[in-house]
Design a protein around this motif. Structure first.
Motif, PDB file in Angstrom:
ATOM      1  N   PRO A  15      38.182  47.842  34.674  1.00 51.01           N
ATOM      2  CA  PRO A  15      38.886  48.285  33.459  1.00 51.01           C
ATOM      3  C   PRO A  15      40.405  48.161  33.557  1.00 51.01           C
ATOM      4  O   PRO A  15      41.091  48.128  32.546  1.00 51.01           O
ATOM      5  CB  PRO A  15      38.482  49.759  33.326  1.00 51.01           C
ATOM      6  N   ILE A  16      40.942  48.097  34.759  1.00 54.94           N
ATOM      7  CA  ILE A  16      42.388  48.018  34.946  1.00 54.94           C
ATOM      8  C   ILE A  16      42.900  46.624  34.580  1.00 54.94           C
ATOM      9  O   ILE A  16      43.886  46.479  33.875  1.00 54.94           O
ATOM     10  CB  ILE A  16      42.774  48.356  36.404  1.00 54.94           C
ATOM     11  N   SER A  17      42.228  45.599  35.081  1.00 51.78           N
ATOM     12  CA  SER A  17      42.668  44.234  34.846  1.00 51.78           C
ATOM     13  C   SER A  17      41.562  43.268  35.237  1.00 51.78           C
ATOM     14  O   SER A  17      40.731  43.567  36.085  1.00 51.78           O
ATOM     15  CB  SER A  17      43.918  43.938  35.673  1.00 51.78           C
ATOM     16  N   LYS A  18      41.584  42.092  34.646  1.00 50.09           N
ATOM     17  CA  LYS A  18      40.637  41.043  35.016  1.00 50.09           C
ATOM     18  C   LYS A  18      41.316  40.009  35.896  1.00 50.09           C
ATOM     19  O   LYS A  18      40.731  38.994  36.223  1.00 50.09           O
ATOM     20  CB  LYS A  18      40.091  40.375  33.763  1.00 50.09           C
ATOM     21  N   ASN A  19      42.564  40.265  36.269  1.00 48.43           N
ATOM     22  CA  ASN A  19      43.331  39.323  37.063  1.00 48.43           C
ATOM     23  C   ASN A  19      43.058  39.491  38.549  1.00 48.43           C
ATOM     24  O   ASN A  19      42.149  40.200  38.952  1.00 48.43           O
ATOM     25  CB  ASN A  19      44.822  39.495  36.771  1.00 48.43           C
ATOM     26  N   ARG A  20      43.876  38.888  39.344  1.00 48.78           N
ATOM     27  CA  ARG A  20      43.743  38.925  40.796  1.00 48.78           C
ATOM     28  C   ARG A  20      44.171  40.283  41.350  1.00 48.78           C
ATOM     29  O   ARG A  20      45.098  40.905  40.857  1.00 48.78           O
ATOM     30  CB  ARG A  20      44.624  37.831  41.399  1.00 48.78           C
ATOM     31  N   TYR A  21      43.483  40.700  42.406  1.00 47.30           N
ATOM     32  CA  TYR A  21      43.770  41.977  43.055  1.00 47.30           C
ATOM     33  C   TYR A  21      44.220  41.773  44.484  1.00 47.30           C
ATOM     34  O   TYR A  21      43.746  40.878  45.173  1.00 47.30           O
ATOM     35  CB  TYR A  21      42.526  42.872  43.080  1.00 47.30           C
ATOM     36  N   LEU A  22      45.106  42.632  44.937  1.00 49.30           N
ATOM     37  CA  LEU A  22      45.522  42.690  46.333  1.00 49.30           C
ATOM     38  C   LEU A  22      44.965  43.978  46.903  1.00 49.30           C
ATOM     39  O   LEU A  22      45.234  45.070  46.390  1.00 49.30           O
ATOM     40  CB  LEU A  22      47.046  42.691  46.462  1.00 49.30           C
ATOM     41  N   LEU A  23      44.167  43.863  47.961  1.00 45.72           N
ATOM     42  CA  LEU A  23      43.631  45.039  48.648  1.00 45.72           C
ATOM     43  C   LEU A  23      44.418  45.205  49.938  1.00 45.72           C
ATOM     44  O   LEU A  23      44.328  44.383  50.848  1.00 45.72           O
ATOM     45  CB  LEU A  23      42.144  44.854  48.944  1.00 45.72           C
ATOM     46  N   LEU A  24      45.193  46.249  50.015  1.00 46.35           N
ATOM     47  CA  LEU A  24      46.020  46.531  51.179  1.00 46.35           C
ATOM     48  C   LEU A  24      45.315  47.602  51.992  1.00 46.35           C
ATOM     49  O   LEU A  24      45.143  48.737  51.528  1.00 46.35           O
ATOM     50  CB  LEU A  24      47.404  47.013  50.729  1.00 46.35           C
ATOM     51  N   VAL A  25      44.871  47.242  53.186  1.00 46.06           N
ATOM     52  CA  VAL A  25      44.055  48.133  54.013  1.00 46.06           C
ATOM     53  C   VAL A  25      44.590  48.171  55.436  1.00 46.06           C
ATOM     54  O   VAL A  25      45.294  47.274  55.866  1.00 46.06           O
ATOM     55  CB  VAL A  25      42.571  47.684  54.029  1.00 46.06           C
ATOM     56  N   ASP A  26      44.226  49.219  56.154  1.00 41.39           N
ATOM     57  CA  ASP A  26      44.577  49.247  57.572  1.00 41.39           C
ATOM     58  C   ASP A  26      43.459  48.583  58.373  1.00 41.39           C
ATOM     59  O   ASP A  26      42.417  48.204  57.824  1.00 41.39           O
ATOM     60  CB  ASP A  26      44.877  50.669  58.050  1.00 41.39           C
ATOM     61  N   SER A  27      43.662  48.421  59.663  1.00 42.27           N
ATOM     62  CA  SER A  27      42.695  47.690  60.485  1.00 42.27           C
ATOM     63  C   SER A  27      41.343  48.402  60.564  1.00 42.27           C
ATOM     64  O   SER A  27      40.296  47.751  60.603  1.00 42.27           O
ATOM     65  CB  SER A  27      43.245  47.438  61.891  1.00 42.27           C
ATOM     66  N   PHE A  28      41.348  49.735  60.564  1.00 41.86           N
ATOM     67  CA  PHE A  28      40.079  50.473  60.601  1.00 41.86           C
ATOM     68  C   PHE A  28      39.250  50.188  59.356  1.00 41.86           C
ATOM     69  O   PHE A  28      38.071  49.867  59.441  1.00 41.86           O
ATOM     70  CB  PHE A  28      40.327  51.981  60.732  1.00 41.86           C
ATOM     71  N   VAL A  29      39.860  50.330  58.188  1.00 46.06           N
ATOM     72  CA  VAL A  29      39.146  50.078  56.930  1.00 46.06           C
ATOM     73  C   VAL A  29      38.670  48.631  56.885  1.00 46.06           C
ATOM     74  O   VAL A  29      37.548  48.350  56.471  1.00 46.06           O
ATOM     75  CB  VAL A  29      40.038  50.411  55.712  1.00 46.06           C
ATOM     76  N   ASN A  30      39.504  47.717  57.319  1.00 39.05           N
ATOM     77  CA  ASN A  30      39.125  46.306  57.313  1.00 39.05           C
ATOM     78  C   ASN A  30      37.892  46.054  58.176  1.00 39.05           C
ATOM     79  O   ASN A  30      36.952  45.385  57.748  1.00 39.05           O
ATOM     80  CB  ASN A  30      40.296  45.441  57.763  1.00 39.05           C
ATOM     81  N   LYS A  31      37.880  46.609  59.368  1.00 41.63           N
ATOM     82  CA  LYS A  31      36.744  46.403  60.288  1.00 41.63           C
ATOM     83  C   LYS A  31      35.481  47.098  59.802  1.00 41.63           C
ATOM     84  O   LYS A  31      34.384  46.560  59.897  1.00 41.63           O
ATOM     85  CB  LYS A  31      37.093  46.911  61.686  1.00 41.63           C
ATOM     86  N   GLN A  32      35.621  48.293  59.282  1.00 42.45           N
ATOM     87  CA  GLN A  32      34.459  49.101  58.908  1.00 42.45           C
ATOM     88  C   GLN A  32      33.871  48.759  57.536  1.00 42.45           C
ATOM     89  O   GLN A  32      32.657  48.862  57.349  1.00 42.45           O
ATOM     90  CB  GLN A  32      34.827  50.588  58.912  1.00 42.45           C
ATOM     91  N   TYR A  33      34.722  48.386  56.587  1.00 40.01           N
ATOM     92  CA  TYR A  33      34.274  48.329  55.198  1.00 40.01           C
ATOM     93  C   TYR A  33      34.528  47.013  54.465  1.00 40.01           C
ATOM     94  O   TYR A  33      34.109  46.871  53.312  1.00 40.01           O
ATOM     95  CB  TYR A  33      34.924  49.464  54.403  1.00 40.01           C
ATOM     96  N   ALA A  34      35.200  46.066  55.088  1.00 46.29           N
ATOM     97  CA  ALA A  34      35.561  44.825  54.386  1.00 46.29           C
ATOM     98  C   ALA A  34      34.352  44.123  53.786  1.00 46.29           C
ATOM     99  O   ALA A  34      34.407  43.653  52.647  1.00 46.29           O
ATOM    100  CB  ALA A  34      36.320  43.886  55.312  1.00 46.29           C
ATOM    101  N   SER A  35      33.260  44.056  54.509  1.00 44.89           N
ATOM    102  CA  SER A  35      32.093  43.344  53.985  1.00 44.89           C
ATOM    103  C   SER A  35      31.530  44.027  52.744  1.00 44.89           C
ATOM    104  O   SER A  35      31.019  43.369  51.840  1.00 44.89           O
ATOM    105  CB  SER A  35      31.008  43.226  55.050  1.00 44.89           C
ATOM    106  N   ILE A  36      31.674  45.346  52.661  1.00 43.09           N
ATOM    107  CA  ILE A  36      31.150  46.083  51.506  1.00 43.09           C
ATOM    108  C   ILE A  36      31.999  45.815  50.267  1.00 43.09           C
ATOM    109  O   ILE A  36      31.482  45.440  49.220  1.00 43.09           O
ATOM    110  CB  ILE A  36      31.095  47.597  51.793  1.00 43.09           C
ATOM    111  N   PHE A  37      33.327  46.003  50.375  1.00 41.85           N
ATOM    112  CA  PHE A  37      34.116  45.816  49.160  1.00 41.85           C
ATOM    113  C   PHE A  37      34.263  44.359  48.783  1.00 41.85           C
ATOM    114  O   PHE A  37      34.340  44.032  47.605  1.00 41.85           O
ATOM    115  CB  PHE A  37      35.456  46.572  49.166  1.00 41.85           C
ATOM    116  N   THR A  38      34.246  43.446  49.745  1.00 42.32           N
ATOM    117  CA  THR A  38      34.305  42.032  49.370  1.00 42.32           C
ATOM    118  C   THR A  38      33.030  41.601  48.654  1.00 42.32           C
ATOM    119  O   THR A  38      33.092  40.815  47.706  1.00 42.32           O
ATOM    120  CB  THR A  38      34.585  41.122  50.571  1.00 42.32           C
ATOM    121  N   SER A  39      31.890  42.110  49.066  1.00 43.03           N
ATOM    122  CA  SER A  39      30.631  41.773  48.384  1.00 43.03           C
ATOM    123  C   SER A  39      30.669  42.214  46.925  1.00 43.03           C
ATOM    124  O   SER A  39      30.275  41.464  46.030  1.00 43.03           O
ATOM    125  CB  SER A  39      29.443  42.438  49.068  1.00 43.03           C
ATOM    126  N   SER A  40      31.130  43.431  46.687  1.00 46.00           N
ATOM    127  CA  SER A  40      31.202  43.955  45.323  1.00 46.00           C
ATOM    128  C   SER A  40      32.074  43.073  44.440  1.00 46.00           C
ATOM    129  O   SER A  40      31.721  42.777  43.297  1.00 46.00           O
ATOM    130  CB  SER A  40      31.755  45.382  45.329  1.00 46.00           C
TER     131      SER A  40
END
Length: 67
Positions: A27-52
Motif C-alpha cells: 500500500p505504500i508504493s509499487k516502486n522499488r524498495y531498499l531493505l536495510l538490515v543488520d547481519s543477524f537479520v540478513n542471516k536469519q530472515y533474508a530468505s523469508i522476506f525475499t520470498s515474499s
C-alpha cells in the motif's frame, strides 16, 4: 544536547508477519524498495522476506549495514 528519534508510522510484530511483508508494504508504493538490515537479520530472515517480495514481483535491494 538535543536528542531526536524518528520512527516508522507502523510497527508490526507477530508469527509469520515476514511471510506477509508484501501485504504490509504494497500500500505504500509499487516502486522499488531498499531493505536495510543488520547481519543477524540478513542471516536469519533474508530468505523469508525475499520470498515474499519475489513472489509478488516487487523490485527490491537488500543492504547489510555494520551498525
Amino acid at each position: 544536547m538535543t536528542k531526536i528519534i524518528g520512527s516508522p508510522g507502523k510497527y508490526i510484530q507477530g508469527k509469520g508477519e515476514l511471510n506477509r511483508l508484501y501485504s504490509h508494504i504494497f500500500p505504500i508504493s509499487k516502486n522499488r524498495y531498499l531493505l536495510l538490515v543488520d547481519s543477524f537479520v540478513n542471516k536469519q530472515y533474508a530468505s523469508i522476506f525475499t520470498s515474499s517480495l519475489e513472489e509478488n514481483e516487487i523490485d527490491f535491494q537488500v543492504e547489510v549495514f555494520g551498525g
